[in-house]
Design an enzyme around this catalytic site. Structure first.
Site, PDB file in Angstrom:
ATOM      1  N   ARG A 198     103.512 156.120  22.677  1.00 58.20           N
ATOM      2  CA  ARG A 198     103.456 156.883  21.430  1.00 58.20           C
ATOM      3  C   ARG A 198     102.175 156.500  20.694  1.00 58.20           C
ATOM      4  NH1 ARG A 198     106.179 160.237  23.153  1.00 58.20           N
ATOM      5  NH2 ARG A 198     108.219 160.926  22.472  1.00 58.20           N
ATOM      6  N   GLU A 217      99.046 163.519  16.136  1.00 59.30           N
ATOM      7  CA  GLU A 217      98.947 164.672  17.052  1.00 59.30           C
ATOM      8  C   GLU A 217      99.199 165.985  16.336  1.00 59.30           C
ATOM      9  OE1 GLU A 217     101.353 164.186  20.583  1.00 59.30           O
ATOM     10  OE2 GLU A 217     100.646 162.137  20.840  1.00 59.30           O
ATOM     11  N   HIS A 259      98.566 164.779  25.564  1.00 61.16           N
ATOM     12  CA  HIS A 259     100.004 164.467  25.715  1.00 61.16           C
ATOM     13  C   HIS A 259     100.596 165.185  26.939  1.00 61.16           C
ATOM     14  CE1 HIS A 259     103.674 162.972  23.254  1.00 61.16           C
ATOM     15  NE2 HIS A 259     103.946 162.941  24.543  1.00 61.16           N
TER      16      HIS A 259
END
Ligand code: DGY
Length: 323
Positions: A242, A271, A289
């Site tokens: 993360r 993000e 991602h």
């Protein structure tokens, strides 16, 4: 009997959307536009189940929907730090996730980043595409050897172990790791993995540090300026966990100062925003991602949400219940 109403917040692979429409009164998101916070809240007020993903912030405000119609929150993904679990529990929601099915894809991507950054693959490709390549020469774009090096794993859960297996089994890497709940001795032996008591010990030994711990809570900025200084000079950081586990501003400083040699990142603090300085650095590989982004895995993730929902609406405990 009428079918349960479910709202899916993003587009899912076709095979899973097909299954959803067979089983449920499914509201799909055909143009894949992210829902606003108000729209998410309205979804909880109108459907029996809401199926969000990592790009949806399911916070206390969203979960304050009145009336709360939803009884199930089926997350499409294994990580759930975008969900306020306490608020979900307090509203009587059952929460599920999708473990296991994305382990291999994510471990493969961690190795992709490790290889790309160590062997300067992104930089090399840009060089060639830009027409800058003048031919082979002994000192051109030398990278760092991977085989036989030490791999440091922070978080030895399913994905951490899968990365260790790839590093040790495929590339003869020695593995050192940090985890409060380590695998048993036999598993550690098979993975060539030795436990360390502190993160600093792992950082001091590893040529590659790969993060596999959950985000949020105490793990926020686990990798900060002091921890970058604790890494070996010449070492690389890989993050497929993360974004908030890494202090991006401190990472930029560490990279610019040569405190560490490079980084391979798939996840970011804000993000889809990425700290602009990172995008200008050649010793960084940046992916959007993509950890679980294979067709096989994304279908399996969706089917896992479906299985959990089928169990829930049949009055059973869903197999992947997290709250
Ligand atoms: C997850 O499942 O948590 C991933 O980050 C999304 O693929």
């Amino acid at each position: 009997m009428s079918k349960p109403k479910v709202i899916v917040t993003r587009r899912w692979p076709e095979a899973v959307e097909q299954r959803l429409t067979e089983l449920f009164d499914a509201e799909l998101n055909s143009d894949d536009t992210p829902l606003s916070q108000d729209e998410l809240k309205a979804a909880f007020a109108s459907a029996d189940a809401v199926f969000p993903t990592v790009s949806d912030r399911i916070d206390a405000a969203v979960l304050s929907a009145e009336p709360m119609a939803a009884r199930l929150l089926g997350n499409y993904g294994v990580g759930f730090n975008h969900i306020d679990l306490e608020a979900a529990k307090s509203r009587g929601l059952v929460v599920t996730n999708t473990p296991e099915v994305l382990t291999d894809a994510t471990a493969d991507l961690a190795m992709t980043l490790l290889f790309m950054v160590a062997r300067r693959a992104g930089e090399g490709e840009r060089h060639l595409r830009n027409g800058a390549w003048t031919g082979w020469r002994p000192t051109h774009m030398m990278g760092t050897q991977i085989t036989g090096k030490t791999l440091g794993i922070i978080g030895m859960g399913r994905i951490g172990r899968a990365v260790a297996a790839r590093g040790h089994g495929g590339f003869g890497m020695r593995v050192v790791f940090l985890d409060e709940y380590p695998p048993d001795a036999e598993t550690c032996k098979a993975l060539g993995a030795e436990r360390r008591d502190t993160i600093e010990q792992v950082l001091a030994e590893a040529d590659f540090v790969s993060l596999h711990c959950p985000g949020g809570g105490a793990n926020r900025h686990l990798m900060n300026a002091a921890r970058f200084k604790a890494m070996k000079r010449g070492a690389f950081l890989i993050n497929t966990a993360r974004g908030d586990v890494v202090d991006e501003a401190a990472l930029v400083e560490a990279l610019a100062a040569g405190t560490i040699a490079g980084a391979g990142l798939d996840v970011y603090e804000r993000e889809p925003k990425v700290t602009p300085a990172l995008t200008k650095m050649e010793n960084v590989v940046l992916l959007p991602h993509l950890g679980s982004a294979t067709l096989e895995t994304r279908v399996a993730m969706g089917m896992r949400v479906v299985e959990n929902a089928e169990a829930f609406f049949a009055g059973k405990t869903p197999p992947d219940r997290v709250a």
